[in-house]
Design an enzyme around this catalytic site. Structure first.
Site, PDB file in Angstrom:
ATOM      1  N   HIS A   4       0.817  -1.219   0.000  1.00 54.05           N
ATOM      2  CA  HIS A   4       0.000   0.000   0.000  1.00 54.05           C
ATOM      3  C   HIS A   4       0.846   1.261   0.000  1.00 54.05           C
ATOM      4  O   HIS A   4       0.424   2.301  -0.496  1.00 54.05           O
ATOM      5  CB  HIS A   4      -1.014  -0.045   1.140  1.00 54.05           C
ATOM      6  CG  HIS A   4      -2.134  -0.976   0.812  1.00 54.05           C
ATOM      7  ND1 HIS A   4      -2.110  -2.298   1.175  1.00 54.05           N
ATOM      8  CD2 HIS A   4      -3.251  -0.802   0.074  1.00 54.05           C
ATOM      9  CE1 HIS A   4      -3.191  -2.888   0.700  1.00 54.05           C
ATOM     10  NE2 HIS A   4      -3.910  -2.010   0.032  1.00 54.05           N
TER      11      HIS A   4
ATOM     12  N   GLU B  26     -10.955 -11.144  -4.215  1.00 56.01           N
ATOM     13  CA  GLU B  26      -9.547 -10.977  -3.832  1.00 56.01           C
ATOM     14  C   GLU B  26      -8.956 -12.257  -3.262  1.00 56.01           C
ATOM     15  O   GLU B  26      -7.748 -12.347  -3.066  1.00 56.01           O
ATOM     16  CB  GLU B  26      -9.432  -9.898  -2.741  1.00 56.01           C
ATOM     17  CG  GLU B  26      -9.990  -8.566  -3.150  1.00 56.01           C
ATOM     18  CD  GLU B  26      -9.654  -7.479  -2.161  1.00 56.01           C
ATOM     19  OE1 GLU B  26      -8.695  -6.748  -2.391  1.00 56.01           O
ATOM     20  OE2 GLU B  26     -10.374  -7.362  -1.143  1.00 56.01           O
TER      21      GLU B  26
ATOM     22  N   ASP C 189      -4.493  -8.377  -4.183  1.00 53.66           N
ATOM     23  CA  ASP C 189      -4.669  -9.425  -3.178  1.00 53.66           C
ATOM     24  C   ASP C 189      -4.906 -10.785  -3.817  1.00 53.66           C
ATOM     25  O   ASP C 189      -4.465 -11.797  -3.271  1.00 53.66           O
ATOM     26  CB  ASP C 189      -5.825  -9.066  -2.238  1.00 53.66           C
ATOM     27  CG  ASP C 189      -5.357  -8.113  -1.154  1.00 53.66           C
ATOM     28  OD1 ASP C 189      -4.264  -8.340  -0.612  1.00 53.66           O
ATOM     29  OD2 ASP C 189      -6.064  -7.127  -0.879  1.00 53.66           O
TER      30      ASP C 189
ATOM     31  N   CYS D   8      -9.752  -3.557 -10.242  1.00 58.33           N
ATOM     32  CA  CYS D   8      -9.294  -2.320  -9.603  1.00 58.33           C
ATOM     33  C   CYS D   8      -7.914  -2.478  -8.967  1.00 58.33           C
ATOM     34  O   CYS D   8      -7.424  -1.564  -8.322  1.00 58.33           O
ATOM     35  CB  CYS D   8     -10.310  -1.824  -8.582  1.00 58.33           C
ATOM     36  SG  CYS D   8     -10.580  -2.983  -7.238  1.00 58.33           S
TER      37      CYS D   8
END
Ligand code: PEP
Ligand code: MG
Length: 612
Positions: free
Chosen positions: A213, A456, A480, A527
Site C-alpha cells: 500500500h 480478492e 490481493d 481495480c
C-alpha cells in the site's frame, strides 16, 4: 563516486534531486519551506525548545536524590552534553538559513546526520549514544509542538511547485530551487499520505513490494518512486545528489555529469510523452472495433476526486475509505465526518459514479503505527478488511449509514473487500438493512446503492455463483488475488520476484470471474494495479474486460492502449495466453489476422501510432 542501487519500480518517471533522509519514526514532522524573512524566528523556535529541555534536565539533575543510581545521573549528563554540542545547533542553523527548511525538518535532518556518525563509531558505548541523541531531539520536538509554529504550512508555494515539477537545477548557488527526494527505510501508507502535498519530487524506500500500500500511495502521487531498494537509506547520505528512475527501479547516487545529462534527456522525453497524452483527455475510450471501455479512478481521499476528473476518469472505481481511518491514534471518524468525506468525493466527481469500498484496515494498513496488527504473525491472513468490520458491528454500521447518506448526492456503489464466506456476505447485507432501518428511525434521508463484492481471495473466485446471487457487480482486486493465490506477501520485497500477475492460476481466476459476470449480465471491473499497467491492457481487453479502475495518473496511457486495440483479434490471442504454459512467451507472440479478414485500422486520435 557514482553508484546505483536496484529496487522495484513503482511510480514512473525520473526525478533528480538532493537526498533527504527521514527515519520512519520521524516522518510525521512537518516538512515545508519558510520564507527568508522567517529565518530568525525559526532558529529561535529551536533555541527556545532546546533551552526548555536543558532547563528540564537541569531541574531533574538538582532534584535527584543522593542515593539515585549513578547510571541515571550519567544519563542526564550525556543528554545535557548532547544538547550543548555545536554540531547539532550549527547544523540546524545551516538547514534553516541555507535551505529554508522549517525548524522541525532542520532538526531531524541534522539528527539523521549525527546519528549516522554514531553508527560508524568503533566504540560500542559511543555507538549506543545514538539512542540518547534521538531522545533529546524528540524532547525538543515535543516542546516545539507545544509552542507551535508561527508559520502556517504553505500547501503550495512556488518553491514547492518548482521542486515538485522536478525542474532540474544543479548549480550549488541555486540550492534553494533544487528538487528534493525522500529516502527512508520504510514508510507506512499513512506516512505516504502525509507527504502527498509535500515538497518531494521522488521517493525511495528500503523495503516494500510493488503492490504494497505504500507503493500504491506513492503511485497515486504520480512522482517517481522505487521501493525494496534494500540498503538505500544506509548508503545514501543526507544531501547527496540522487537520480530516481521510477521506470527501471534504479537509484543512482552521486551521478557523474554524463549520467545526469542522459537522465535529463530521459526526463524531458517523459514529460513530452505525458504532454502528448493529455490530448486524449476528452477522447472517449473506444476500441478500434467499437467497444466502449470504462476507465475509472482509484482514490484515497475525497480531494483526489478533482485529479480523477482532470485525468478524464468517468467515475471512481475504488475509493479506499480506510485512509480516512488511519493515523488518528485510534479515534475513528464518526458518521458525520465520514458522510461529509464521502459526500465531498461524490460531489467532486460531478455526477459520475463513485464506488466506496468499506474500510480495509489490517495487513500493511494498520490504523496506527505499533497497532496490534503490526505485530500479528500473519497480518495479511488475519483480522483484515470485512473481517475487521464484522468484528466491530457498531463501527461498521457507522460507516454504512454514512455511505447510505452520501448516496443522496449522486450515484454511489458500495464495495465490500476480502469476502470469502457466504456467512460474511449474509452478515454484511443484514447489517446494511439494519443501517437503513436505523436511518429510517432517525428520519434521515439516504439514497440507493449498487452493491459490489471484491474478488480478492481464490475462495471467492471459485464460488462465483454465490457472489453473483447477492451482488450487482464484482470488482477484482488483483493485488490481493495474486497475493493469496500464490502465497506471496505483497509487501515483502524478498519474494517480489515470485509475485506474478501472469501466473496461469491467477489468469484463470481472473478470466473465470469476467466470464461469469458477463454470462449473467453483471458488471465486472478490475481495480488492482494490473488495471493501470499498460503492459496488461491488451490481455485484459482480450479476456473481455471493459471496466478498469486505476490511479488517475495511469488513465491516459491505458486509454491510448484501448484506442489502439482490436478486441476481435485480442480475444483469440488472450485465450492462447490463458492456456499457455508460459503466458509471458505467449504474450510476445504476434496477433493473428482478424477473423473477418479485415485489416486493422489504427485511429488513436493522436495521429500515426504503431499497430499491434
Ligand atoms: C486489490 O487488492 O487489488 C485492491 C484493489 O485492494 P487493495 O490494494 O487496497 O488491497
Ligand atoms: Mg485488496
Amino acid at each position: 563516486m557514482t553508484f546505483a542501487i536496484h529496487g522495484l519500480p513503482v511510480a514512473r518517471g525520473i526525478a533528480v534531486g538532493r537526498a533527504v533522509l527521514v527515519g520512519s519514526s520521524r516522518v510525521e514532522v512537518a516538512h515545508y519551506f519558510i520564507k527568508p524573512e522567517q529565518i530568525p524566528a525559526e532558529i529561535d523556535r529551536v533555541r527556545v525548545g532546546r533551552n526548555a529541555v536543558v532547563d528540564e534536565l537541569q531541574r531533574l539533575q538538582h532534584a535527584m536524590p543522593k542515593d539515585a543510581p549513578p547510571e541515571l545521573t550519567a544519563l542526564l549528563d550525556v543528554h545535557l552534553m548532547l544538547l550543548e554540542d555545536e554540531t547539532l545547533t550549527t547544523g540546524v542553523k545551516h538547514w534553516i538559513t541555507d535551505r529554508l527548511y522549517n525548524a522541525e525538518w532542520a532538526l531531524i535532518t541534522q539528527l539523521e546526520i549525527i546519528a549516522r556518525q554514531f553508527d560508524e563509531m568503533e566504540d560500542e558505548y559511543l555507538r549506543e549514544r545514538k539512542a540518547d541523541l534521538e531522545q533529546v531531539v524528540e524532547r525538543i520536538l515535543r516542546y516545539m509542538k507545544g509552542v507551535g509554529s508561527p508559520i502556517a504550512v504553505p500547501p503550495h508555494n512556488t518553491a514547492v511547485e518548482r521542486r515538485k515539477s522536478g525542474a532540474h537545477q544543479m548549480s550549488p548557488d541555486e540550492s534553494l530551487t533544487v528538487p528534493l527526494v525522500l529516502i527512508a527505510h520504510d514508510l507506512s501508507p499513512a506516512d505516504m499520505l502525509h507527504f502527498k502535498q509535500s515538497v518531494f519530487a521522488g521517493f525511495v524506500t528500503d523495503v516494500g513490494g510493488k503492490t504494497s500500500h505504500t507503493a500504491i500511495v506513492a503511485r497515486s502521487m504520480d512522482i517517481p518512486a522505487v521501493v525494496g531498494a534494500r540498503s538505500a537509506s544506509q548508503l545514501v547520505r543526507q544531501d547527496d545528489w540522487v537520480i530516481i528512475d521510477g521506470d527501471a527501479g534504479v537509484v543512482v547516487i552521486d551521478p557523474s555529469p554524463i549520467i545526469l545529462a542522459e537522465y535529463g534527456f530521459k526526463q524531458r522525453q517523459g514529460e513530452l510523452e505525458r504532454e502528448r497524452l493529455t490530448r486524449l483527455r476528452h477522447t472517449p475510450a473506444i476500441t478500434l472495433d467499437g467497444h466502449k471501455v470504462e476507465l475509472l479512478a482509484n482514490i484515497e481521499m475525497p480531494e483526489d476526486a478533482a485529479g480523477a476528473v482532470t485525468a478524464g476518469a468517468v467515475g471512481v472505481g475504488l475509493f479506499r475509505s480506510e485512509f480516512l481511518f488511519m493515523g488518528r491514534k485510534g479515534s475513528l471518524p464518526d458518521e458525520e465526518e465520514q458522510y461529509q468525506a464521502y459526500r465531498r468525493a461524490v460531489e467532486g466527481m460531478q455526477g459520475m459514479p463513485v464506488t466506496i469500498r468499506t474500510v480495509d484496515i489490517g495487513a500493511d494498513k494498520p490504523l496506527d503505527k505499533g497497532h496490534k496488527e503490526d505485530t500479528h504473525l500473519n497480518p495479511a491472513l488475519g483480522l483484515r478488511a470485512i473481517r475487521w468490520s464484522l468484528a466491530d458491528p457498531a463501527m461498521f454500521l457507522t460507516q454504512l449509514r454514512a455511505i447510505l447518506r452520501a448516496a443522496v448526492h449522486g450515484q454511489v456503489n458500495l464495495l465490500v473487500p476480502m469476502l470469502a464466506h457466504g456467512s460474511e456476505i449474509r452478515q454484511t447485507l443484514a447489517l446494511l438493512d439494519f443501517a437503513r432501518a436505523e436511518l429510517d428511525n432517525r428520519g434521515v434521508v439516504y439514497g440507493p446503492l449498487r452493491l459490489g463484492a471484491m474478488i480478492e481471495i481464490p475462495a471467492a473466485a471459485l464460488t462465483l455463483p454465490l457472489f453473483l446471487k447477492y451482488f450487482d457487480f464484482l470488482s477484482v482486486g488483483t493485488n490481493d488475488l495474486i497475493q493469496y493465490t500464490l502465497a506471496i506477501d505483497r509487501a515483502d520485497e524478498s519474494v517480489a520476484h515470485l509475485y506474478d500477475p501472469l501466473h496461469p492460476a491467477v489468469l484463470r481466476l481472473l478470466a473465470d470471474t469476467i466470464r461469469a459476470c458477463q454470462a449473467q449480465g453483471k458488471g465486472v471491473s478490475v481495480c488492482g494495479e494490473m488495471a493501470g499497467d499498460v503492459a496488461m491492457t491488451r490481455l485484459l481487453l482480450g479476456l473481455g474486460l471493459r471496466s478498469f479502475s486505476m490511479h488517475p495518473a495511469q488513465i491516459l496511457a491505458v486509454k491510448q492502449e484501448v484506442l489502439r486495440a482490436d478486441t476481435a483479434r485480442l480475444g483469440p490471442w488472450a485465450q492462447r495466453v490463458l492456456e499457455a504454459e508460459d503466458p509471458v512467451q505467449a504474450m510476445a507472440e504476434p496477433l493473428t489476422a482478424r477473423p473477418d479478414g479485415e485489416p486493422c485500422r489504427v485511429d488513436s486520435g493522436l495521429g500515426p501510432l504503431a499497430t499491434h
